[in-house]
Design a protein around this motif. Structure first.
Motif, PDB file in Angstrom:
ATOM      1  N   THR A 286      70.365  34.636  50.524  1.00  9.58           N
ATOM      2  CA  THR A 286      70.800  33.089  51.261  1.00  9.58           C
ATOM      3  C   THR A 286      69.384  33.069  51.494  1.00  9.58           C
ATOM      4  N   VAL A 287      68.726  31.831  51.498  1.00  9.79           N
ATOM      5  CA  VAL A 287      67.410  31.806  51.841  1.00  9.79           C
ATOM      6  C   VAL A 287      67.271  30.101  51.970  1.00  9.79           C
ATOM      7  N   LYS A 288      66.987  29.371  52.565  1.00  6.33           N
ATOM      8  CA  LYS A 288      66.471  27.996  53.277  1.00  6.33           C
ATOM      9  C   LYS A 288      65.056  28.151  52.624  1.00  6.33           C
ATOM     10  N   LEU A 289      64.840  27.301  50.744  1.00 10.10           N
ATOM     11  CA  LEU A 289      63.757  26.780  50.616  1.00 10.10           C
ATOM     12  C   LEU A 289      63.655  25.451  50.131  1.00 10.10           C
ATOM     13  N   LEU A 290      63.275  24.542  51.192  1.00  7.72           N
ATOM     14  CA  LEU A 290      63.282  23.094  50.741  1.00  7.72           C
ATOM     15  C   LEU A 290      62.265  22.946  49.925  1.00  7.72           C
ATOM     16  N   HIS A 291      61.172  23.348  50.102  1.00  5.51           N
ATOM     17  CA  HIS A 291      59.765  22.910  49.570  1.00  5.51           C
ATOM     18  C   HIS A 291      59.651  23.889  48.309  1.00  5.51           C
ATOM     19  N   LEU A 292      60.162  24.855  48.475  1.00  7.13           N
ATOM     20  CA  LEU A 292      59.319  25.525  47.058  1.00  7.13           C
ATOM     21  C   LEU A 292      60.688  25.227  45.714  1.00  7.13           C
TER      22      LEU A 292
ATOM     23  N   LEU B 297      59.308  35.287  48.460  1.00  7.63           N
ATOM     24  CA  LEU B 297      59.099  33.713  48.583  1.00  7.63           C
ATOM     25  C   LEU B 297      59.328  32.928  49.642  1.00  7.63           C
ATOM     26  N   ILE B 298      59.581  33.091  50.650  1.00  7.92           N
ATOM     27  CA  ILE B 298      59.621  32.619  52.268  1.00  7.92           C
ATOM     28  C   ILE B 298      58.796  32.981  53.128  1.00  7.92           C
ATOM     29  N   ARG B 299      57.485  33.570  51.986  1.00  7.44           N
ATOM     30  CA  ARG B 299      55.706  33.902  52.186  1.00  7.44           C
ATOM     31  C   ARG B 299      55.666  32.102  51.533  1.00  7.44           C
ATOM     32  N   MET B 300      55.969  31.399  50.364  1.00  4.78           N
ATOM     33  CA  MET B 300      55.341  30.913  49.386  1.00  4.78           C
ATOM     34  C   MET B 300      55.635  29.697  50.160  1.00  4.78           C
ATOM     35  N   GLU B 301      57.270  29.268  50.649  1.00  3.67           N
ATOM     36  CA  GLU B 301      57.686  28.459  51.946  1.00  3.67           C
ATOM     37  C   GLU B 301      57.109  28.350  52.618  1.00  3.67           C
ATOM     38  N   LYS B 302      56.562  28.921  53.997  1.00  3.63           N
ATOM     39  CA  LYS B 302      55.941  28.994  54.873  1.00  3.63           C
ATOM     40  C   LYS B 302      54.433  27.882  53.758  1.00  3.63           C
TER      41      LYS B 302
ATOM     42  N   LEU C 299      53.808  25.918  51.489  1.00  2.56           N
ATOM     43  CA  LEU C 299      53.878  24.670  51.510  1.00  2.56           C
ATOM     44  C   LEU C 299      54.692  23.839  52.536  1.00  2.56           C
ATOM     45  N   GLU C 300      54.971  23.817  53.124  1.00  2.00           N
ATOM     46  CA  GLU C 300      55.361  23.436  55.030  1.00  2.00           C
ATOM     47  C   GLU C 300      54.170  23.538  55.700  1.00  2.00           C
ATOM     48  N   ASN C 301      52.606  23.662  55.104  1.00  2.00           N
ATOM     49  CA  ASN C 301      51.504  23.619  55.708  1.00  2.00           C
ATOM     50  C   ASN C 301      50.740  22.920  54.440  1.00  2.00           C
ATOM     51  N   ASN C 302      51.487  22.318  53.396  1.00  2.00           N
ATOM     52  CA  ASN C 302      50.156  22.348  52.213  1.00  2.00           C
ATOM     53  C   ASN C 302      49.463  22.454  52.108  1.00  2.00           C
ATOM     54  N   SER C 303      49.793  24.056  52.028  1.00  2.00           N
ATOM     55  CA  SER C 303      49.010  25.060  51.909  1.00  2.00           C
ATOM     56  C   SER C 303      49.509  25.609  49.894  1.00  2.00           C
ATOM     57  N   GLY C 304      48.625  25.887  49.211  1.00  2.00           N
ATOM     58  CA  GLY C 304      48.554  26.094  48.160  1.00  2.00           C
ATOM     59  C   GLY C 304      49.545  27.898  47.426  1.00  2.00           C
ATOM     60  N   ILE C 305      49.980  27.950  46.595  1.00  2.00           N
ATOM     61  CA  ILE C 305      50.899  29.386  46.323  1.00  2.00           C
ATOM     62  C   ILE C 305      50.287  30.039  45.814  1.00  2.00           C
TER      63      ILE C 305
END
Length: 405
Positions: free
Chosen positions: A326-332, A384-389, A391-397
């Motif tokens: 169970t993961v927190k993925l607000l942006h992804l 997925l957590i790396r991608m979320e981080k 996106l939090e910094n407004n960077s591309g994935i």
């Protein structure tokens, strides 16, 4: 006057590739028309064919009249007919959006053989894995081979769970009609489970609760089940509730074992620290112990070389194992590429009811062993957590999106 039959005038039977591999088994079933054992008031296959216009399950997509006609007059030795197999998908036709449900359940282990032309197509569609005569499902419970799973970023990973389903040889599955899976069978399985769990408790102390006990107040109660879940009612598992259903809980809270629910046995290891490595280790150790104990009682778990561990749902055959975090993925969760990313990772994502919180788990359970399957979840969740981080910094994935597997 007797005349010799002209052999050249006899039309050869139609060949169906998926059935040919099981031909010796199919031909050994007597009588040739097992339905002669029943006095069912049924019309022709064409008249009995279900309406699948608004059915969104894989069963509804794969089944056609031609296939239905071939399965119509077949029954396993336990009396399971094809209408029993597809009934869950007719009771619950699924949703037009979201993950596809298989819409069918096997009534017993022989169902996968007798109705192989149907089940093999379901398995291929759901898992992306083609069942063939020369494939062997591998099994690996060496938890030391798992890399990682104990180092998720705790700011994102909230909890984890690993489950493993098992079925016992010579018994019908819990979703069967009472004529196949009787109260007596269910009670026999509970008696076997009590014997096994008592011995399992020598190394891992625990207590067995009847479902009736879970519905009453108790000081040491750590689980509650006042009524059967709707999901069990729809597939017919809740008949005679709560007769001969039980839950075993370890004293340290690391393992729960459900008896006579969706499957004969369901082992569950849940951890609030999201340490998937420890949850996987707990399942591996105890499923192997239980396998040995059931073998000693001459009631082994059901294993078929081409299917692996056989359970009621074709969505879980092979390993019978589900690993989830169970993961927190607000942006992804809002990213337009998410579905493609999950498809490439061979994972699925389910909403939990809490905004931004999702359950990530494996979709495929066959064609890979237990360690490989859990490794997919470990590696996928980390990515997925790396991608979320990012996106939090407004960077591309885009550079993190994996290649298609």
């Amino acid at each position: 006057m007797w005349k010799r039959e002209k052999m050249w005038m006899i039309k050869p039977p139609a060949e169906h590739p998926k059935e040919s591999k099981y031909r010796p088994v199919l031909e050994s079933l007597l009588p040739r028309d097992p339905m002669s054992r029943f006095n069912l008031k049924r019309s022709s296959p064409k008249d009995e064919f279900p309406n699948l216009d608004r059915n969104h399950t894989l069963m509804g997509r794969i089944l056609n009249l031609h296939m239905y006609m071939r399965q119509f007059n077949r029954a396993t030795e336990s009396g399971v007919i094809f209408d029993d197999i597809i009934r869950p998908g007719l009771e619950d036709p699924g949703q037009s959006t979201g993950p596809k449900a298989v819409g069918c359940l096997a009534g017993d282990a022989q169902s996968y053989i007798l109705f192989c032309d149907f089940f093999d197509r379901i398995i291929e569609s759901y898992h992306g894995y083609k069942v063939t005569t020369d494939t062997v499902q591998e099994s690996d419970f060496n938890y030391d081979n798992l890399k990682g799973g104990d180092d998720f970023d705790q700011a994102y990973a909230m909890s984890c769970e690993v489950t493993a389903g098992r079925s016992i040889e010579d018994y019908c599955f819990p979703n069967c009609f009472p004529t196949h899976y009787s109260r007596g069978e269910r009670r026999q399985l509970l008696t076997l489970a009590k014997i096994v769990l008592e011995q399992l408790g020598e190394d891992l102390p625990g207590k067995l609760y009847s479902i009736d006990e879970l519905s009453h107040e108790s000081e040491d109660r750590r689980a509650v089940m006042d009524s059967p879940p709707l999901s069990l009612i729809k597939i017919g598992v809740a008949r005679d509730w709560p007769d001969a259903r039980a839950l075993w809980l370890s004293e340290d809270g690391t393992l729960a074992i459900w008896v006579n629910m969706e499957d004969h046995l369901k082992l569950v290891s849940y951890r609030s620290d999201a340490c998937l490595q420890e949850a996987f280790k707990t399942i591996c150790i105890n499923v192997l112990k239980m396998e040995t104990l059931y073998k000693k009682l001459r009631h082994p778990f059901i294993w078929k070389s081409h299917l692996g561990w056989v359970v009621s749902s074709p969505a879980e055959v092979g390993t019978g194992l589900k690993a989830s975090v169970t993961v927190k993925l607000l942006h992804l969760a809002e990213n337009k590429r998410l579905d493609d990313i999950l498809d490439r990772l061979r994972l699925q994502m389910e909403a939990t009811g809490c905004p931004g919180i999702y359950k990530i788990s494996n979709l495929q359970t066959i064609g890979v062993n237990e360690v490989e399957l859990t490794q997919l979840v470990v590696d996928g969740v980390k990515l997925l957590i790396r991608m979320e981080k990012r996106l939090e910094n407004n960077s591309g994935i885009d550079d993190l999106v994996p290649a298609q597997k």
